[in-house]
Design a protein around this motif. Structure first.
Motif, PDB file in Angstrom:
ATOM      1  N   TYR A  21      41.789  38.226  32.609  1.00  0.00           N
ATOM      2  CA  TYR A  21      40.596  38.706  33.294  1.00  0.00           C
ATOM      3  C   TYR A  21      40.912  39.335  34.642  1.00  0.00           C
ATOM      4  N   SER A  26      29.829  39.564  35.172  1.00  0.00           N
ATOM      5  CA  SER A  26      29.880  40.820  35.918  1.00  0.00           C
ATOM      6  C   SER A  26      30.176  41.978  34.979  1.00  0.00           C
ATOM      7  N   TRP A  57      39.208  42.562  35.550  1.00  0.00           N
ATOM      8  CA  TRP A  57      37.801  42.406  35.896  1.00  0.00           C
ATOM      9  C   TRP A  57      37.644  41.790  37.279  1.00  0.00           C
ATOM     10  N   LEU A  58      38.618  41.004  37.665  1.00  0.00           N
ATOM     11  CA  LEU A  58      38.522  40.279  38.930  1.00  0.00           C
ATOM     12  C   LEU A  58      39.074  41.077  40.105  1.00  0.00           C
ATOM     13  N   GLN A 109      32.214  34.255  36.052  1.00  0.00           N
ATOM     14  CA  GLN A 109      31.664  35.297  36.917  1.00  0.00           C
ATOM     15  C   GLN A 109      32.152  36.675  36.476  1.00  0.00           C
ATOM     16  N   ALA A 110      33.417  36.745  36.134  1.00  0.00           N
ATOM     17  CA  ALA A 110      33.993  38.025  35.722  1.00  0.00           C
ATOM     18  C   ALA A 110      33.360  38.502  34.425  1.00  0.00           C
ATOM     19  N   LYS A 115      34.938  41.662  45.309  1.00  0.00           N
ATOM     20  CA  LYS A 115      34.065  40.502  45.173  1.00  0.00           C
ATOM     21  C   LYS A 115      34.821  39.293  44.596  1.00  0.00           C
ATOM     22  N   HIS A 116      35.786  39.528  43.722  1.00  0.00           N
ATOM     23  CA  HIS A 116      36.499  38.442  43.052  1.00  0.00           C
ATOM     24  C   HIS A 116      37.953  38.302  43.492  1.00  0.00           C
ATOM     25  N   ILE A 172      35.443  31.372  37.953  1.00  0.00           N
ATOM     26  CA  ILE A 172      35.823  32.759  38.220  1.00  0.00           C
ATOM     27  C   ILE A 172      35.786  33.574  36.934  1.00  0.00           C
ATOM     28  N   SER A 210      38.909  35.060  45.740  1.00  0.00           N
ATOM     29  CA  SER A 210      38.835  33.788  45.014  1.00  0.00           C
ATOM     30  C   SER A 210      39.910  33.716  43.930  1.00  0.00           C
ATOM     31  N   THR A 211      40.247  34.855  43.328  1.00  0.00           N
ATOM     32  CA  THR A 211      41.307  34.887  42.330  1.00  0.00           C
ATOM     33  C   THR A 211      42.657  34.580  42.971  1.00  0.00           C
TER      34      THR A 211
END
Length: 153
Positions: A52, A143, A55-56, A139-140, A60-61, A136, A64-65
């Motif tokens: 992922y 999203s 996507w992350l 969320q991905a 925004k991600h 996460i 946290s990733t």
């Protein structure tokens, strides 16, 4: 198999016979198996992050990733260190199984409890990092679905 009962300095009774050390050894073997499973889970979680990652990658991600990837690396180091402790402890237990009257039995029992606590801490760390990875990833996925819905209209 005979068992000996020994009074510790604190006055509690400790079972220090061959059966006792054999039981401790069996528990340590279980710990090794659990650690192997944890390493498999770690490998899966890393693949999940990699799968992922595209996507992350948006801002925004990304942070946290990176944080969860760092926690996974930290967990991996802790797992390897704990695995080494378990192996060392198992060698000590073998010595006591072969000769239950060796001196310093309380040190081996203390080591057993220390390793047991390290494993419990490791399990708590694994649960926390798994929760983060799954959040996460979720969320991905959400999203990504939202982006596809917006682009299809």
């Amino acid at each position: 198999m005979s068992t000996t009962v020994k009074e510790s300095a604190l006055g509690s009774t400790q079972n220090t016979g061959k059966d006792f050390w054999s039981e401790q050894y069996v528990m340590a073997e279980r710990w090794q198996s659990d650690l192997k499973f944890d390493k498999d889970e770690l490998r899966f979680l890393k693949k999940l992050i990699d799968k992922y990652f595209l996507w992350l990658i948006d801002e925004k991600h990304l942070e946290s990733t990176q944080q969860v990837a760092s926690r996974l690396s930290h967990f991996e180091r802790n797992t390897l260190a704990t695995e080494t402790k378990v192996t060392k402890h198992m060698h000590h237990l073998v010595a006591f199984i072969e000769n239950p009257s060796l001196p310093d039995a309380s040190a081996c029992e203390n080591e057993h409890n220390t390793v047991k606590k390290a494993l419990a801490d490791l399990q708590m760390e694994l649960r926390a990092v798994k929760k983060e990875v799954f959040q996460i990833a979720e969320q991905a996925i959400d999203s990504s679905k939202a982006q596809r819905l917006l682009s299809s209209t």
